[in-house]
Write a protein that holds these residues in place. Structure first.
Motif, PDB file in Angstrom:
ATOM      1  N   LEU A  43       0.831  -1.204   0.000  1.00  0.00           N
ATOM      2  CA  LEU A  43       0.000   0.000   0.000  1.00  0.00           C
ATOM      3  C   LEU A  43       0.869   1.259   0.000  1.00  0.00           C
ATOM      4  CD1 LEU A  43      -2.863  -0.976   2.451  1.00  0.00           C
ATOM      5  CD2 LEU A  43      -3.006  -0.671  -0.007  1.00  0.00           C
ATOM      6  N   ASP A  44       1.953   1.225   0.766  1.00  0.00           N
ATOM      7  CA  ASP A  44       2.851   2.383   0.766  1.00  0.00           C
ATOM      8  C   ASP A  44       3.448   2.614  -0.618  1.00  0.00           C
ATOM      9  OD1 ASP A  44       2.337   2.781   3.437  1.00  0.00           O
ATOM     10  OD2 ASP A  44       4.146   1.735   4.125  1.00  0.00           O
ATOM     11  N   ALA A  51       1.310   9.023  -6.260  1.00  0.00           N
ATOM     12  CA  ALA A  51       1.517  10.360  -5.705  1.00  0.00           C
ATOM     13  C   ALA A  51       0.334  10.795  -4.847  1.00  0.00           C
ATOM     14  CB  ALA A  51       1.781  11.376  -6.807  1.00  0.00           C
ATOM     15  N   VAL A  52      -0.108   9.889  -3.994  1.00  0.00           N
ATOM     16  CA  VAL A  52      -1.215  10.160  -3.081  1.00  0.00           C
ATOM     17  C   VAL A  52      -0.623  10.495  -1.723  1.00  0.00           C
ATOM     18  CG1 VAL A  52      -3.243   9.138  -1.962  1.00  0.00           C
ATOM     19  CG2 VAL A  52      -2.714   8.576  -4.327  1.00  0.00           C
ATOM     20  N   ALA A  53      -1.232  11.423  -1.028  1.00  0.00           N
ATOM     21  CA  ALA A  53      -0.758  11.803   0.300  1.00  0.00           C
ATOM     22  C   ALA A  53      -0.865  10.606   1.244  1.00  0.00           C
ATOM     23  CB  ALA A  53      -1.584  12.962   0.837  1.00  0.00           C
TER      24      ALA A  53
END
Length: 105
Positions: A43-44, A51-53
């Protein structure tokens, strides 16, 4: 929703073959991005590639956890006055207990 329908032979075979995996593939239920011990790393990595916070780290609640069960009538927290050993019947009240409604002398 289920319904009974009549299909032509070629349409039945087409719909059936949609569920057949190609040669060399195996159907595994717990496989992929969210599987096993590598879930957090996967997931990380996906968040990094997209490019998701990153999610907000909320390590714990600010208030201490109240493990007392809620009252079924009012919703307030109940107070445990006695617990019983597992697989044993609760004991009877003491013999010198005063009956309900009477004051002790």
């Amino acid at each position: 929703r289920q319904q009974v329908m009549t299909l032509a032979a070629d349409e039945f075979i087409r719909r059936f073959l949609l569920h057949v995996l190609p040669r060399g593939f195996h159907r595994i239920r717990h496989y992929g991005l969210l599987a096993g011990a590598s879930r957090q790393a996967s997931l990380d990595r996906a968040r990094e590639l997209l490019a998701v916070a990153p999610p907000v780290d909320d390590d714990g609640p600010e208030e201490p956890l109240d493990t007392r069960p809620p009252c079924p009538c009012c919703g307030g927290r109940m107070v445990v006055i006695e617990t019983f050993a597992r697989w044993h019947q609760p004991r009877a009240p003491p013999a010198n207990a005063t009956p309900a409604g009477r004051k002790a002398p």
